[in-house]
Design a protein around this motif. Structure first.
Motif, mmCIF file in Angstrom:
data_model
loop_
_atom_site.group_PDB
_atom_site.id
_atom_site.type_symbol
_atom_site.label_atom_id
_atom_site.label_comp_id
_atom_site.label_asym_id
_atom_site.label_seq_id
_atom_site.Cartn_x
_atom_site.Cartn_y
_atom_site.Cartn_z
ATOM 1 N N LEU A 433 66.741 -80.670 -49.982
ATOM 2 C CA LEU A 433 67.280 -80.399 -51.322
ATOM 3 C C LEU A 433 66.231 -80.722 -52.393
ATOM 4 N N ARG A 434 66.217 -79.911 -53.408
ATOM 5 C CA ARG A 434 65.273 -80.125 -54.511
ATOM 6 C C ARG A 434 66.040 -79.871 -55.808
ATOM 7 N N ASP A 435 65.898 -80.816 -56.740
ATOM 8 C CA ASP A 435 66.628 -80.733 -58.023
ATOM 9 C C ASP A 435 65.907 -79.753 -58.936
ATOM 10 N N LEU A 436 66.571 -78.671 -59.260
ATOM 11 C CA LEU A 436 65.925 -77.677 -60.132
ATOM 12 C C LEU A 436 66.046 -78.050 -61.614
ATOM 13 N N LEU A 437 66.829 -79.080 -61.914
ATOM 14 C CA LEU A 437 66.928 -79.528 -63.314
ATOM 15 C C LEU A 437 66.098 -80.791 -63.544
ATOM 16 N N TYR A 438 65.230 -81.088 -62.556
ATOM 17 C CA TYR A 438 64.395 -82.278 -62.699
ATOM 18 C C TYR A 438 63.345 -82.026 -63.770
ATOM 19 N N SER A 439 63.226 -82.982 -64.675
ATOM 20 C CA SER A 439 62.248 -82.789 -65.759
ATOM 21 C C SER A 439 61.246 -83.938 -65.830
ATOM 22 N N GLY A 440 61.253 -84.804 -64.801
ATOM 23 C CA GLY A 440 60.300 -85.928 -64.808
ATOM 24 C C GLY A 440 58.975 -85.542 -64.178
ATOM 25 N N LYS A 441 58.191 -86.586 -63.855
ATOM 26 C CA LYS A 441 56.875 -86.333 -63.264
ATOM 27 C C LYS A 441 57.036 -85.789 -61.844
ATOM 28 N N ALA A 442 56.168 -84.843 -61.488
ATOM 29 C CA ALA A 442 56.247 -84.210 -60.168
ATOM 30 C C ALA A 442 56.038 -85.251 -59.068
ATOM 31 N N SER A 443 55.175 -86.237 -59.374
ATOM 32 C CA SER A 443 54.863 -87.253 -58.369
ATOM 33 C C SER A 443 56.046 -88.186 -58.102
ATOM 34 N N LYS A 444 56.945 -88.266 -59.052
ATOM 35 C CA LYS A 444 58.075 -89.184 -58.894
ATOM 36 C C LYS A 444 59.374 -88.476 -58.525
ATOM 37 N N ARG A 445 59.240 -87.243 -58.086
ATOM 38 C CA ARG A 445 60.422 -86.469 -57.714
ATOM 39 C C ARG A 445 61.196 -87.199 -56.614
ATOM 40 N N PRO A 446 62.478 -87.467 -56.835
ATOM 41 C CA PRO A 446 63.223 -88.242 -55.841
ATOM 42 C C PRO A 446 63.705 -87.386 -54.665
ATOM 43 N N ALA A 453 82.526 -88.390 -50.665
ATOM 44 C CA ALA A 453 83.297 -89.574 -51.042
ATOM 45 C C ALA A 453 84.656 -89.572 -50.337
ATOM 46 N N ALA A 454 85.378 -90.692 -50.512
ATOM 47 C CA ALA A 454 86.677 -90.839 -49.848
ATOM 48 C C ALA A 454 87.666 -89.765 -50.312
ATOM 49 N N ASN A 455 87.526 -89.356 -51.560
ATOM 50 C CA ASN A 455 88.443 -88.318 -52.081
ATOM 51 C C ASN A 455 87.957 -86.908 -51.746
ATOM 52 N N ASN A 456 87.016 -86.842 -50.766
ATOM 53 C CA ASN A 456 86.467 -85.570 -50.289
ATOM 54 C C ASN A 456 85.523 -84.900 -51.284
ATOM 55 N N GLU A 457 85.246 -85.586 -52.389
ATOM 56 C CA GLU A 457 84.306 -84.985 -53.346
ATOM 57 C C GLU A 457 82.896 -85.097 -52.796
ATOM 58 N N VAL A 458 82.159 -84.013 -52.927
ATOM 59 C CA VAL A 458 80.792 -83.998 -52.418
ATOM 60 C C VAL A 458 79.829 -84.180 -53.589
ATOM 61 N N THR A 459 78.911 -85.127 -53.438
ATOM 62 C CA THR A 459 77.895 -85.316 -54.482
ATOM 63 C C THR A 459 76.520 -85.388 -53.837
ATOM 64 N N VAL A 460 75.510 -85.133 -54.644
ATOM 65 C CA VAL A 460 74.130 -85.215 -54.166
ATOM 66 C C VAL A 460 73.466 -86.394 -54.875
ATOM 67 N N THR A 461 72.843 -87.255 -54.085
ATOM 68 C CA THR A 461 72.202 -88.437 -54.687
ATOM 69 C C THR A 461 71.002 -87.994 -55.508
ATOM 70 N N ASN A 462 70.775 -88.732 -56.591
ATOM 71 C CA ASN A 462 69.612 -88.526 -57.484
ATOM 72 C C ASN A 462 69.562 -87.143 -58.145
ATOM 73 N N LEU A 463 70.627 -86.397 -58.049
ATOM 74 C CA LEU A 463 70.609 -85.053 -58.639
ATOM 75 C C LEU A 463 70.994 -85.124 -60.132
ATOM 76 N N THR A 464 70.418 -84.240 -60.903
ATOM 77 C CA THR A 464 70.750 -84.173 -62.323
ATOM 78 C C THR A 464 72.097 -83.470 -62.502
#
Ligand code: ADP
Ligand code: MG
Length: 630
Positions: A433-446, A453-464
């Motif tokens: 996965l790659r965050d297309l809304l990332y606006s920080g330094k390329a070297s620090k791309r997470p 989650a328990a309520n079945n919601e799906v989230t992506v870590t470190n995503l904008t």
């Protein structure tokens, strides 16, 4: 006259007296005498002296003032020369006078004749008579002197008197002067006062004019007042009427408010009913729909091998002419028939495409998860369909959907709905996965992980996850995503065609007045190119890419199929794409798949593959949708 005066002069009392009364008379008498006695003969004078009478003395005195002539004049020479200036003149010729006197005495016969030298006695008597004469003269002169002294004293007194008079006059003059000064002061004051009077008069006339004007003004104002009073009474009447009207209107408003509240309830009920009906329609249309879109040729036309039925807009025929191997039989043509929910020809505009999707966008706003995929080989128009170009008419599904959602959300505000939107844009390349809304330094791309989650919601870590408030903001995010994709691209490898890009808009709606909430996700996915490579052409990184894409696309097909078949196990976890989209696929969600087709004859094989994949999906009916009401 002469005689009457003389006795006064002759009296002894007069000569010695120092009284001012007599001495005052002296001067005029002396003057008269000088005039009148002028012609008197010397003989007479001589005689008088001899008699020692007062008139003689007077005559002798008078002779002093006479022009020098005769014996009388001779006495003058010996007299003291001070006092009267004429005496000085007389003394200027003493010798001549005495000579004449001697000559004059001879003929008279009474004076001493020439004595004989021996006649000493006679001579002595002569001398003695002479002495007597002189003594007489001295006496008369001293008397005269006395008279003069008296006269001088009188004169002095008179002078003193005059001085006093002068003094008095001076004082008077100074008094007059003072008076005059005072008067001139008074005059200037008078002038001042009169000028002041003039000023005051002018002022007075001004004031009079002003008064007149004011009077006129007052009159007009009184009239105005009268008019206003009339108007006021009219207005008071009107006011009373208006108050009545107001009361009625207020009552009306109250009843209308009740009506409005009632109608709002009805409206809300209507809105919920609309949602229900809308959903029923969508379900009847199929919770999974497949649209086919054929890209125009570069010159705008269409090739023979793709045929679209003009009567309906649901079928597409792919025709393949196979040349006879022997050459003896005629060429055979093989037709592949496909039908979808909609088939869009090369002329279909972006707006026409969106009109079909907009129904699903409405479902997203109503609380249903919606997923829209663009499937097809590279160059078939997936990105054009999803994002489009930047000019209004060429805009794709994503900006149009966002526009519709914002506008519909704003409209629902009047019914008490508050919407909030959160956008994310992620790229899946080689199962990363790659965050297309990332606006920080390329070297620090997470790095990113998909979490459930328990309520079945799906989230992506470190995503904008960006809260969005306007369409423009979303357009900005799309531009940022484009930029992020192009930086990852190498010259050899069009990475965007080798990766999936997933735009997700989380929609949350709250109607706090009615305690209703809804939550949904709109997913718009630009899939990686579906083309398959000849194995010999793909090596190394390229091979890995291809395997990854193939597996994720085929897994997507498998997931949809198993959902349609209501299989107990749906292999979401097999690929990142299906794992990320698990909530948007199946269950209560709506899925739309665009199959984009390239019209060029050499894309025939890929086109056939794409249409086969799409019709497999199209045959599925995914569950029965129910909205995410809470
Ligand atoms: P993909 O994303 O599937 O690789 P693109 O969307 O990039 O394909 O389209 C390839 C080219 O074709 C682009 O230049 C695009 O502008 C053009 N194109 C695609 N679809 C259409 C269409 N419906 N009308 C006009 N041009 C199109
Ligand atoms: Mg593309």
């Amino acid at each position: 006259l002469n005689m009457s005066r003389l006795p006064v002069m002759s009296t002894k009392r007069v000569l010695t007296s120092s009284s001012s009364e007599n001495s005052q008379d002296m001067a005029p008498v002396q003057k008269k005498m000088r005039k009148d006695q002028g012609p008197q003969k010397p003989q007479t004078a001589t005689t008088i002296i001899g008699d020692k009478r007062p008139p003689a003395a007077a005559a002798a005195t008078a002779s002093l003032y006479r022009p020098v002539r005769g014996a009388g004049a001779a006495t003058v020479a010996v007299a003291p020369s001070r006092g009267v200036p004429k005496q000085v003149k007389a003394s200027s010729a003493p010798k001549a006078a005495s000579v004449k006197q001697q000559a004059a005495t001879k003929p008279a016969g009474t004076g001493p004749t020439r004595r004989q030298p021996w006649d000493l006695k006679g001579k002595v008597s002569d001398m003695e008579s002479k002495i007597r004469t002189y003594q007489t003269k001295i006496k008369s002169l001293s008397e005269h002197n006395e008279v003069l002294k008296g006269s001088l004293a009188q004169s002095k007194a008179k002078a003193a008197e005059l001085e006093r008079e002068v003094e008095r006059r001076r004082r008077e003059i100074s008094e007059f002067e003072q008076e005059q000064q005072r008067l001139s002061g008074v005059q200037s004051e008078l002038e001042k006062v009169s000028s002041e009077k003039n000023v005051l008069q002018k002022e007075l006339s001004n004031l009079e004019q002003k008064y007149k004007v004011n009077e006129m003004l007052r009159e007009s104002q009184e009239m105005e007042l009268q008019t206003l009073k009339m108007k006021q009474s009219v207005q008071e009447t009107t006011m009373a009427q208006l108050q009545d009207t107001l009361k009625e209107t207020e009552e009306l408003v109250t009843s209308l408010k009740e009506t409005v509240a009632h109608q709002k309830d009805e409206l809300h009920a209507g809105e919920m009913e609309r949602r229900r009906l809308h959903n029923t329609i969508q379900e009847l249309k199929g919770n999974i729909r497949v649209f086919c879109r054929v890209r125009p040729l570069e010159d705008g036309g269409l090739t023979k091998h793709i045929q679209l039925a003009p009567s309906d807009n649901k079928s597409i025929i792919l025709a393949k002419t196979e040349e006879s191997h022997t050459g003896k039989t005629a060429d055979t043509q093989k037709n592949y028939h496909f039908s979808f929910d909609r088939v869009f020809g090369p002329q279909a505009s972006q707006q026409e495409i969106f009109d079909e999707i907009s129904l699903l966008v409405q479902s997203a706003l109503d609380g249903y998860n919606v997923c829209c995929f663009a499937y097809g080989q590279t160059g078939s128009g997936k990105t054009y369909t999803m994002e489009g170009e930047e000019v209004d008419d060429t805009r794709g599904v994503i900006p149009r959907a966002v526009q519709q959602i914002f506008r519909a959300g704003a409209k629902l505000q009047s019914q008490g709905w508050e919407f909030s939107f959160t956008a994310s844009f992620v790229e899946i390349y080689n199962e990363t996965l790659r965050d297309l809304l990332y606006s920080g330094k390329a070297s620090k791309r997470p790095e990113h992980e998909i979490r459930k989650a328990a309520n079945n919601e799906v989230t992506v870590t470190n995503l904008t996850y960006e809260k969005v408030y306007s369409e423009d903001q979303v357009l900005g995010l799309i531009a940022l995503a484009k930029q992020n994709r192009s930086t990852a691209q190498t010259s050899l490898n069009d990475r965007s065609s080798r990766s999936h890009s997933v735009f997700q808009l989380q929609i949350e709606g709250v109607n706090s007045g009615r305690d209703v909430k809804c939550k949904s996700i709109l997913c718009l996915v630009d899939l990686a190119g579906s083309e398959r490579m000849v194995k010999s052409q793909s090596q190394g990184e390229r091979f890995k890419e291809m395997t990854s894409i193939n597996s994720s696309l085929s897994n997507l097909g498998i997931v949809i199929t198993s959902l349609a078949n209501k299989e107990s196990h749906v292999p979401y976890r097999n690929t990142k794409l299906t794992y990320l989209l698990q909530n948007c696929l199946g269950g209560n969600s709506k899925t739309l798949m665009f199959v984009n087709i390239s019209p060029e004859p050499d894309s025939f094989g890929e086109t056939l593959n794409s249409l086969r994949f799409a019709s497999k999906v199209n045959d599925c009916i995914i569950g029965t949708a129910s909205s995410n009401k809470k």
